[in-house]
Design an enzyme around this catalytic site. Structure first.
Site, short mmCIF file in Angstrom:
data_model
loop_
_atom_site.label_atom_id
_atom_site.label_comp_id
_atom_site.label_asym_id
_atom_site.label_seq_id
_atom_site.Cartn_x
_atom_site.Cartn_y
_atom_site.Cartn_z
N PRO A 153 0.85 -1.10 -0.06
CA PRO A 153 0.12 -0.16 -0.23
C PRO A 153 0.82 1.30 0.02
O PRO A 153 1.09 2.02 0.87
CB PRO A 153 -0.61 -0.13 1.41
CG PRO A 153 0.17 -1.04 2.17
CD PRO A 153 1.00 -2.10 1.24
N ILE A 181 0.88 4.40 -1.30
CA ILE A 181 0.48 5.74 -0.74
C ILE A 181 0.09 5.86 0.67
O ILE A 181 0.21 6.75 1.25
CB ILE A 181 -0.54 6.07 -1.62
CG1 ILE A 181 -0.25 6.19 -3.24
CG2 ILE A 181 -1.45 7.29 -1.04
CD1 ILE A 181 -1.17 7.07 -4.19
N ASP A 182 -0.17 4.80 1.37
CA ASP A 182 -0.45 4.85 2.66
C ASP A 182 0.97 5.40 3.46
O ASP A 182 0.76 6.37 4.27
CB ASP A 182 -0.74 3.42 3.40
CG ASP A 182 -1.98 2.94 2.96
OD1 ASP A 182 -2.54 3.62 1.92
OD2 ASP A 182 -2.62 1.93 3.42
N TYR A 183 1.90 4.99 2.99
CA TYR A 183 3.12 5.39 3.66
C TYR A 183 3.66 6.74 3.17
O TYR A 183 4.08 7.55 4.09
CB TYR A 183 4.14 4.25 3.38
CG TYR A 183 4.01 2.98 3.82
CD1 TYR A 183 4.11 2.95 5.28
CD2 TYR A 183 3.59 2.07 2.98
CE1 TYR A 183 3.63 1.45 5.76
CE2 TYR A 183 3.07 0.80 3.55
CZ TYR A 183 3.22 0.63 4.87
OH TYR A 183 2.81 -0.73 5.51
#
Length: 410
Positions: free
Chosen positions: A183, A185-187
């Site tokens: 994921p 973009i989460d980070y």
């Protein structure tokens, strides 16, 4: 009925955020990793969770200690939530919502990362909470923000990477797009979330006012596509997939070395650097970068033939010695023995009550006088119920036992 969870109260932390209390209702990484960084620098971060609906990092994502899938054996949760406390509440129970609201009333920051409207339907919306506690800072992090025609679309990191245009740019020109690992973009959003909370804390220090932060993970990811966005805005050209090719560097790629799955990443940014590489290796190729980009496949093949008979680390050593930009492609195991990361203290070892000794991850930035602290892993489920409901909220042992019987601490 489960026993009321207990553990010795953790010593008060010293750090840049000492004295700041954060209450977190999170899911996976996008919200909780913000809380991790705040905890690492001294904030008291209380993770509210439920045994009825546990976090996916406790139940779904491996690894689990000895392969046994249980919430308190989940290494992913322990890794991404180090330094926090855990308190359990059943937010479908009226008393559970009341306790959550009372706890947030004693907090400086509230972090939530659910679909828009979820916490508001529970009675924990930002307007309600800030009416109770005007100085409260609320961070809401979700896929596409709290408003707009697509705000309620479900998705995960892979879908956001596709939506933001990353996936369209990855892969070879004549092949299909390629998903980013995990994921992604989460980070990206986590960094912006942590910065926004710090800015809000500084603003509150000066003005006394809290605020509500609406963080769109989708929009955070777009910041990492600025060159391609500008290419379209300025020139009307839609960038496409180009494999490992670069608009400036040539050659620019990853090349196999002797042995199984051993690689180096090499970028040549100037004609002078190319002449230096050519003199060392004897590899033939055009003088100008434009010509080298036009014959990328053939040039990559020649470089690959040269590296294929040589040890990876020797290739790196030789090319760095002559001033070229090259690095080994490290395996995951090598990250834990990397001399630079060891010097920076990236992987502290802590003891988990179920998992045993394990590595956690230090923040990627250092503060000289108030360094981060990684002294304990993510908590077991409900490990801090006594502290949260007894010491902070002042409930007696009899009251806590009654609430336990009534299912409020599930």
């Amino acid at each position: 009925m489960t026993d009321i969870a207990t553990r010795p109260a953790a010593p008060a932390k010293l750090g840049a955020l000492a004295g700041v209390r954060v209450v977190e209702l999170g899911f996976a990484a996008a919200g909780p990793l913000v809380g991790k960084y705040l905890a690492n620098f001294g904030a008291e971060v209380i993770r509210l969770e439920s045994r009825i609906a546990p976090d996916v990092f406790r139940t779904t994502y491996p690894p689990f200690k000895d392969g046994i899938v249980q919430p308190d054996r989940a290494a992913m949760f322990a890794f991404y939530n180090d330094g926090k406390r855990s308190a359990t509440l059943n937010l479908k129970h009226r008393a559970g919502v009341a306790l959550a609201r009372a706890l947030i009333g004693k907090a400086d920051v509230f972090v939530e990362s659910f679909t828009p409207g979820t916490v508001a339907r529970l009675g924990l919306g930002a307007e309600t909470l800030r009416a109770d506690n005007p100085g409260l800072i609320v961070l809401s992090s979700c896929n596409q923000g709290q408003t707009g025609p697509h705000a309620f679309h479900p998705g995960y990191g892979s879908q956001l990477s596709a939506l933001a245009g990353f996936v369209q740019l990855l892969g070879e020109p004549e092949s299909t797009p390629v998903l980013l690992y995990g994921p992604y973009i989460d980070y990206v959003a986590v960094g912006y979330g942590a910065i926004a909370v710090l800015a809000a804390l500084e603003r509150r220090r000066r003005t006394g006012a809290g605020c509500t932060i609406d963080l769109s993970q989708y929009e955070a990811g777009l910041q990492f596509l600025t060159p391609t966005i500008l290419e379209f805005a300025a020139n009307g050209r839609i960038p496409g997939r180009a494999g490992n090719a670069d608009a400036v560097a040539a050659p620019h790629g990853v090349y196999g070395c002797a042995g199984h799955d051993r690689w180096v990443a090499l970028s040549v940014w100037t004609d002078a650097e190319w002449r230096t590489l050519r003199e060392l290796t004897g590899i033939d190729g055009p003088d100008t970068a434009a010509e080298r980009r036009a014959t990328r496949a053939q040039l990559d093949g020649r470089i690959g033939e040269w590296t294929a008979t040589r040890d990876r680390d020797e290739v790196v050593e030789h090319l760095r010695r002559i001033g070229l930009r090259v690095a080994p492609v490290l395996t995951i195991s090598e990250l834990f023995t990397d001399a630079q990361l060891a010097h920076r203290g990236m992987w502290p070892v802590v003891k988990h009550p179920t998992i045993g000794d394990m590595h956690v991850m230090a923040p990627p930035f250092r503060l000289a006088t108030t360094p981060s602290l990684q002294d304990r892993p993510g908590p077991t489920v409900g490990a801090d119920n006594d502290h949260v409901f007894g010491e902070i909220l002042g409930l007696s042992l009899d009251e806590r036992r009654r609430l336990e019987r009534d299912g409020v601490f599930e």
